[in-house]
Design a protein around this motif. Sequence first.
Motif, mmCIF file in Angstrom:
data_model
loop_
_atom_site.group_PDB
_atom_site.id
_atom_site.type_symbol
_atom_site.label_atom_id
_atom_site.label_comp_id
_atom_site.label_asym_id
_atom_site.label_seq_id
_atom_site.Cartn_x
_atom_site.Cartn_y
_atom_site.Cartn_z
ATOM 1 N N PHE A 90 -5.733 -7.371 -11.619
ATOM 2 C CA PHE A 90 -4.731 -8.355 -12.007
ATOM 3 C C PHE A 90 -4.140 -8.106 -13.394
ATOM 4 C CE2 PHE A 90 -7.216 -10.568 -8.761
ATOM 5 C CZ PHE A 90 -6.201 -10.864 -7.891
ATOM 6 N N GLY A 91 -4.915 -7.424 -14.240
ATOM 7 C CA GLY A 91 -4.410 -7.199 -15.594
ATOM 8 C C GLY A 91 -3.463 -6.033 -15.689
ATOM 9 N N ALA A 92 -3.700 -4.970 -14.889
ATOM 10 C CA ALA A 92 -2.860 -3.791 -14.999
ATOM 11 C C ALA A 92 -2.278 -3.362 -13.652
ATOM 12 C CB ALA A 92 -3.664 -2.642 -15.603
ATOM 13 N N GLY A 93 -2.728 -3.982 -12.557
ATOM 14 C CA GLY A 93 -2.213 -3.607 -11.250
ATOM 15 C C GLY A 93 -2.724 -2.272 -10.754
ATOM 16 N N THR A 94 -3.812 -1.766 -11.370
ATOM 17 C CA THR A 94 -4.347 -0.480 -10.942
ATOM 18 C C THR A 94 -5.836 -0.636 -10.654
ATOM 19 O OG1 THR A 94 -4.828 0.108 -13.218
ATOM 20 C CG2 THR A 94 -2.742 0.869 -12.343
ATOM 21 N N LEU A 95 -6.402 0.384 -9.971
ATOM 22 C CA LEU A 95 -7.846 0.457 -9.795
ATOM 23 C C LEU A 95 -8.258 1.888 -10.077
ATOM 24 C CD1 LEU A 95 -8.719 -1.620 -6.608
ATOM 25 C CD2 LEU A 95 -9.259 -2.158 -8.969
ATOM 26 N N LEU A 96 -9.187 2.094 -10.979
ATOM 27 C CA LEU A 96 -9.602 3.442 -11.380
ATOM 28 C C LEU A 96 -8.414 4.279 -11.817
ATOM 29 C CD1 LEU A 96 -12.305 4.377 -8.727
ATOM 30 C CD2 LEU A 96 -12.657 4.130 -11.182
ATOM 31 N N GLY A 97 -7.354 3.627 -12.304
ATOM 32 C CA GLY A 97 -6.179 4.361 -12.755
ATOM 33 C C GLY A 97 -5.137 4.585 -11.676
ATOM 34 N N PHE A 98 -5.484 4.299 -10.395
ATOM 35 C CA PHE A 98 -4.490 4.444 -9.332
ATOM 36 C C PHE A 98 -3.733 3.134 -9.168
ATOM 37 C CE2 PHE A 98 -7.808 7.465 -8.117
ATOM 38 C CZ PHE A 98 -7.043 8.614 -8.143
ATOM 39 N N ARG A 99 -2.424 3.243 -8.894
ATOM 40 C CA ARG A 99 -1.613 2.026 -8.783
ATOM 41 C C ARG A 99 -1.858 1.348 -7.450
ATOM 42 N NH1 ARG A 99 1.170 -0.977 -11.303
ATOM 43 N NH2 ARG A 99 0.686 0.176 -13.185
ATOM 44 N N ILE A 100 -2.226 0.066 -7.479
ATOM 45 C CA ILE A 100 -2.467 -0.679 -6.243
ATOM 46 C C ILE A 100 -1.267 -1.578 -5.955
ATOM 47 C CG2 ILE A 100 -3.933 -2.377 -5.108
ATOM 48 C CD1 ILE A 100 -5.312 0.262 -5.538
ATOM 49 N N ILE A 101 -0.824 -2.289 -6.968
ATOM 50 C CA ILE A 101 0.338 -3.158 -6.781
ATOM 51 C C ILE A 101 1.591 -2.307 -7.000
ATOM 52 C CG2 ILE A 101 1.559 -5.150 -7.724
ATOM 53 C CD1 ILE A 101 -1.301 -6.222 -8.436
ATOM 54 N N PRO A 102 2.452 -2.212 -5.982
ATOM 55 C CA PRO A 102 3.577 -1.270 -6.057
ATOM 56 C C PRO A 102 4.509 -1.558 -7.227
ATOM 57 C CG PRO A 102 3.405 -2.269 -3.882
ATOM 58 C CD PRO A 102 2.425 -2.968 -4.735
ATOM 59 N N GLU A 103 5.075 -0.486 -7.798
ATOM 60 C CA GLU A 103 5.993 -0.622 -8.937
ATOM 61 C C GLU A 103 7.166 -1.533 -8.597
ATOM 62 O OE1 GLU A 103 5.864 0.570 -11.923
ATOM 63 O OE2 GLU A 103 4.480 2.284 -11.919
ATOM 64 N N SER A 104 7.624 -1.459 -7.346
ATOM 65 C CA SER A 104 8.860 -2.172 -6.983
ATOM 66 C C SER A 104 8.663 -3.683 -6.986
ATOM 67 C CB SER A 104 9.330 -1.712 -5.607
ATOM 68 O OG SER A 104 8.303 -1.915 -4.666
ATOM 69 N N TRP A 105 7.405 -4.152 -7.034
ATOM 70 C CA TRP A 105 7.179 -5.595 -7.059
ATOM 71 C C TRP A 105 7.440 -6.206 -8.429
ATOM 72 C CZ3 TRP A 105 2.229 -7.299 -3.955
ATOM 73 C CH2 TRP A 105 2.378 -6.913 -2.615
ATOM 74 N N TYR A 106 7.433 -5.341 -9.458
ATOM 75 C CA TYR A 106 7.486 -5.894 -10.805
ATOM 76 C C TYR A 106 8.861 -6.449 -11.149
ATOM 77 C CZ TYR A 106 2.864 -4.298 -11.928
ATOM 78 O OH TYR A 106 1.513 -4.137 -11.942
#
Lengths: 209, 202
Positions: free
Chosen positions: A155-171
Amino acid sequence: MALSQKTKETLLGPLNANNPVVVQVLGICSALAVTVQLKPALVMGIAVTIIVAMSNVIVSLIRNSIPMRIRIIIQLVVVAALVTLVSEILKAFAYDVAMQLSVYLGLIITNCILMGRLEAFAMTNKPWDSFLDGLGNGLGYAWILVAVAFVRELFGAGTLLGFRIIPESWYVANGGFYENCGMMMMPAMALILVGCIIWAHRSINKEEK
Amino acid sequence: MEHAISLFVRSIFADNMIFAFFLGMCSYLAVSKTVKTSLGLGVAVTFVLLITLPVNYLLQIYVLNPLNLGYLSFILFIAVIAAIVQIVEMVVEKFSPSLYASLGIFLPLIAVNCAIMGGSLFMQQRILLEPENVKAIANIGDAFAYALGSGLGWLVAICCLAGIREKMEYNDVPKPLQGLGITFIVVGLMAMAFMCFSGLNI
């Protein structure tokens, strides 16, 4: 695996019913500080597990020859030697993670889980049992760390282990609707998350009390 | 001198041991049930920090650095801390039995208080900073200022929490959240409040 009832309890008890972090309240300092991202939390969990298990075995081996009056210093030296080894290894093979952990790596020495287990278990039990106890407690500590870090990084960075989980286009910046929750990166949120884990844990395990 | 004062104030508020770095959390949560015992533990922590941190500073500067033994710092620091705690305990027991009676139970605990070890480890990092940096520790006076500030910051934090917990006795907290759970959340809220100090510039 043929494990006796007692061995099983020693190994698995700390994972849930007797968890070092949420039940025994040990080792909170580092549990909160290294959980901004998943990777340092994982490394920290593994490092603590190894150190607890090893120091339990060593102290258990020499338990009969330790004078009671100075036992704390002896235990601390054993732990400090192991922590020095682990930190040198991490600096050699995973430099960036070692830098992220910074002083908290050295603070494993004063992690209450270590002293707690050494005093409560290794001083009175055989090496093999102590090893299992250390392993169980280390893992119990590690999973809380990973759980908190998982929520904070997602929730803080939208990533897990450095991989993006929440897509960029949602921002919002890209015309979407989503924004990172900056609070999650703050130290305060770690405390509140652990508070919530304790809450959930206590309401699930209520019948035992 | 100005630098030492700014270091002192910063280490109480902006770089508070508890709220910014979570150091000494275990005894912080365990002992903060009443203001009186919290005050005792806070004073003991400040006292031990004030002795161990400058000693470790001198060791780092005059022993470890010239001999290039940086990797031994963990063992050396913790040995110094454990030994000093033991000595302090014996001295206090001999010369002030009443102080010993009130601090006695906390003193052995302090050897494994992360705030003490953490103070020394932060000091080790801060020696390397540029002298202009507000966080730098450049001489023994700075080390004293940093130790005193960190200790007092810890004391303020534990007394605040103990005060809140004493009040909270009368509140109707959900059953599973009682005790530890709500304490965590309270500390979280206090940490948020203390974040206001992070902009402090002196």
